[in-house]
Design a protein around this motif. Structure first.
Motif, PDB file in Angstrom:
ATOM      1  N   GLU A   1      52.575  41.234  57.443  1.00 28.89           N
ATOM      2  CA  GLU A   1      54.015  41.410  57.239  1.00 28.89           C
ATOM      3  C   GLU A   1      54.813  40.854  58.402  1.00 28.89           C
ATOM      4  O   GLU A   1      55.914  40.342  58.224  1.00 28.89           O
ATOM      5  N   GLU A   2      54.274  40.954  59.611  1.00 25.59           N
ATOM      6  CA  GLU A   2      54.974  40.459  60.794  1.00 25.59           C
ATOM      7  C   GLU A   2      54.609  39.016  61.138  1.00 25.59           C
ATOM      8  O   GLU A   2      55.467  38.232  61.547  1.00 25.59           O
TER       9      GLU A   2
ATOM     10  N   LYS B   1      46.858  40.386  66.820  1.00 23.12           N
ATOM     11  CA  LYS B   1      47.914  40.357  67.827  1.00 23.12           C
ATOM     12  C   LYS B   1      47.357  40.095  69.225  1.00 23.12           C
ATOM     13  O   LYS B   1      48.004  39.432  70.043  1.00 23.12           O
TER      14      LYS B   1
ATOM     15  N   TRP C   1      57.310  51.539  69.813  1.00 19.32           N
ATOM     16  CA  TRP C   1      56.767  52.161  68.599  1.00 19.32           C
ATOM     17  C   TRP C   1      56.921  53.672  68.659  1.00 19.32           C
ATOM     18  O   TRP C   1      57.325  54.320  67.684  1.00 19.32           O
TER      19      TRP C   1
ATOM     20  N   MET D   1      46.448  47.666  60.064  1.00 26.39           N
ATOM     21  CA  MET D   1      47.261  46.735  60.837  1.00 26.39           C
ATOM     22  C   MET D   1      46.421  45.536  61.227  1.00 26.39           C
ATOM     23  O   MET D   1      46.657  44.431  60.824  1.00 26.39           O
TER      24      MET D   1
ATOM     25  N   GLY E   1      47.854  44.609  57.485  1.00 28.70           N
ATOM     26  CA  GLY E   1      49.174  45.072  57.860  1.00 28.70           C
ATOM     27  C   GLY E   1      49.895  44.085  58.759  1.00 28.70           C
ATOM     28  O   GLY E   1      51.120  43.925  58.678  1.00 28.70           O
ATOM     29  N   ALA E   2      49.149  43.391  59.624  1.00 23.63           N
ATOM     30  CA  ALA E   2      49.752  42.437  60.552  1.00 23.63           C
ATOM     31  C   ALA E   2      50.434  41.284  59.832  1.00 23.63           C
ATOM     32  O   ALA E   2      51.326  40.634  60.397  1.00 23.63           O
TER      33      ALA E   2
ATOM     34  N   HIS F   1      57.984  53.508  57.746  1.00 20.79           N
ATOM     35  CA  HIS F   1      56.960  52.584  58.239  1.00 20.79           C
ATOM     36  C   HIS F   1      57.318  52.181  59.668  1.00 20.79           C
ATOM     37  O   HIS F   1      58.480  51.963  60.011  1.00 20.79           O
ATOM     38  N   TYR F   2      56.276  52.155  60.508  1.00 19.53           N
ATOM     39  CA  TYR F   2      56.414  51.827  61.924  1.00 19.53           C
ATOM     40  C   TYR F   2      55.268  50.870  62.296  1.00 19.53           C
ATOM     41  O   TYR F   2      54.179  51.323  62.643  1.00 19.53           O
ATOM     42  N   PRO F   3      55.475  49.561  62.210  1.00 24.70           N
ATOM     43  CA  PRO F   3      54.384  48.630  62.544  1.00 24.70           C
ATOM     44  C   PRO F   3      53.934  48.810  63.996  1.00 24.70           C
ATOM     45  O   PRO F   3      54.763  48.845  64.909  1.00 24.70           O
TER      46      PRO F   3
ATOM     47  N   HIS G   1      52.016  51.766  58.536  1.00 28.32           N
ATOM     48  CA  HIS G   1      52.220  50.522  59.276  1.00 28.32           C
ATOM     49  C   HIS G   1      53.179  49.562  58.576  1.00 28.32           C
ATOM     50  O   HIS G   1      53.859  48.780  59.239  1.00 28.32           O
ATOM     51  N   THR G   2      53.201  49.553  57.245  1.00 28.68           N
ATOM     52  CA  THR G   2      53.929  48.511  56.529  1.00 28.68           C
ATOM     53  C   THR G   2      54.795  49.078  55.415  1.00 28.68           C
ATOM     54  O   THR G   2      54.604  50.204  54.953  1.00 28.68           O
TER      55      THR G   2
END
Length: 485
Positions: A421-422, A399, A472, A394, A418-419, A254-256, A214-215
């Motif tokens: 980071e965004e 979200k 994603w 995440m 993980g969330a 990594h793929y959030p 995720h990150t």
């Protein structure tokens, strides 16, 4: 069959639905199922998963090991192949090795001065449980891709680390992509495991062509682990590549994970959500703090309640004006640590309510159930959303809440999710172990002026609605195309 025309093969422990003994069908739970449901809807796929209930096993027997068409209660039709393992092997796989052993390692949950103790019991759980279930699912994958040239297999999560090596041995031409939905910890955390078991896990995982996280930080941790824990592997940190002793290159990416924010908003506008809203608004105080979680040790529920307790002690002016609503889904209650944790949660809630409550006001309202529409009604009307997990892959609650909230609610967000980071720029970031900081953040959120609340809420919504699960999936499929080329 050509790879362009062949369906993707998805593999996970939990499938999109489970069959109850009475024949009813329930939607699978958890963020992984949410993510893969989007993938299965986005592209033709066969979803291979473990049979988790007696009803699943019976349905698998009826299908003779072939995929079956399943309509999920949440919508969508999927081709699902359910694999029944020996019950004793599955119990060892899930309840002794995957949970708690791997889950605890990957969330830094072990109190190393006391646990774990690795004895024959744990080693046999790996050999005669974890490996057996991985072999069962690997056999199903190999059977499914028989006759397909250059098949693509997408494997998911920590339950299936040895499966890729088994598929690679049987089908060297298969393209294997593995996404890990939980945190990846630093090298020392993995030294809990006996070297042989640890090597088997890493070698199985590195049989993939691409490994996704995720990150950036989880991706970096994995590269560090490969450098520090394995011999004969070359690690290129700049390129994000691990080169195996046999000359293969494994891409580490990594793929959030985004949410399907349109679908989330559609659920939020349903009639049943409106019914729950009416009940909530009739009882609502001036302020509402909300958390929606599984009752999992990693979610840090106790420290969240302790911070609220401290906030009420330090800010008595909020007495009878604020409610902390916690909707928790009991989780893994057959694991002793989880059963004890749930008892501690209920005990702490009782203490806080006794200490601060009045005949007309209960500070914490605890709901031990999993009800999406009820949670969605609370999402729409919170003033503060608390996501203070110790570590989290995440965290989709971070979200889902902001994208439907109608009050410019403020997010308190652990820096270890993980969330973060965004979303960290527009949330109130907290160290999840710092109870005073979390208490101070509750006060800051509840006293924040309207303009600042709106700025933060707009920022969160803008980020969350930039991408959806289709993006994603496309991101990962594009990397698959690049690497195959």
């Amino acid at each position: 069959m050509s790879p362009e025309n062949a369906p993707l093969v998805l593999v996970s422990n939990r499938g999109p639905v489970t069959y109850e003994d009475d024949g009813t069908v329930k939607r699978g739970t958890g963020g992984l199922v949410t993510a893969l449901t989007g993938l299965a809807s986005h592209r033709d796929a066969v979803w291979i998963a473990s049979a988790l209930t007696d009803g699943d096993a019976e349905r698998a027997r009826e299908a003779g090991g072939k995929p079956i068409e399943v309509t999920s209660p949440a919508g969508g039709t999927y081709s699902v192949k359910l694999v029944a393992s020996d019950p004793a092997a599955y119990d060892r796989f899930y309840n002794i090795f995957a949970n708690p052993m791997l889950w605890f390692i990957q969330h830094y949950l072990w109190d190393l001065s006391n646990a774990p103790d690795i004895r024959r019991h744990e080693v046999e759980a790996f050999e005669w449980g974890y490996n057996v279930v991985n072999e069962d699912l690997a056999d199903a994958v190999v059977e499914q891709i028989d006759g397909v040239d250059d098949p693509v297999v997408m494997i998911h999560d920590y339950h299936l680390y040895t499966l890729p090596g088994l598929v690679r041995k049987a089908r060297p031409d298969a393209f294997l992509h593995h996404f890990v939905h939980i945190p990846w910890t630093q090298p020392d955390a993995w030294r809990v495991l006996p070297t042989r078991i640890r090597n088997d896990l890493y070698e199985g995982l590195l049989a993939n062509d691409i490994i996704g996280f995720h990150t950036r930080s989880y991706r970096w941790n994995f590269l560090q682990c490969c450098r520090d824990l394995l011999e004969g592997y070359e690690v290129d940190f700049d390129a994000g590549i691990v080169r195996t002793p046999d000359g293969r290159e494994v891409w580490i990416r990594h793929y959030p994970l985004p949410i399907d924010w349109n679908a989330t908003r559609n659920v939020a506008s349903s009639p049943r959500v409106s019914e729950f809203e009416g009940q909530l608004l009739r009882r609502r105080r001036d302020h509402l703090i909300l958390r929606v979680d599984r009752a999992d040790l990693s979610k840090n529920v106790l420290r969240g309640f302790s911070a609220f307790d401290l906030f009420l002690e330090q800010h008595p002016e909020f007495s009878e004006r604020v409610t902390f609503m916690a909707q928790l889904m009991p989780s893994r209650t057959d694991v002793p640590e989880y059963a004890e944790y749930l008892e501690r949660i209920e005990a702490l809630v009782a203490v806080v309510n006794h200490r601060h409550g009045t005949p007309d006001w209960m500070p914490i309202h605890l709901k031990l159930r999993d009800d999406l529409e009820e949670a969605m009604a609370s999402y729409k009307h919170y003033d503060v959303l608390m996501v203070n997990a110790m570590f989290d892959g995440m965290n989709l609650v971070a979200k889902e809440g902001p994208v439907v909230n109608e009050r410019n609610g403020v997010s308190i967000l652990s820096e270890n999710t993980g969330a973060h980071e965004e979303l960290g720029e527009f949330a109130l970031s907290v160290n999840p172990f710092d109870i005073q900081e979390t208490a101070d953040s509750i006060h800051a959120a509840l006293t924040m002026d309207a303009a600042e609340r709106a700025r933060r809420a707009d920022g969160l919504r803008a980020i969350i609605t930039q991408r959806d699960p289709g993006d994603w999936i496309d991101w990962q499929l594009e990397d698959i195309r690049k690497k195959r080329a």
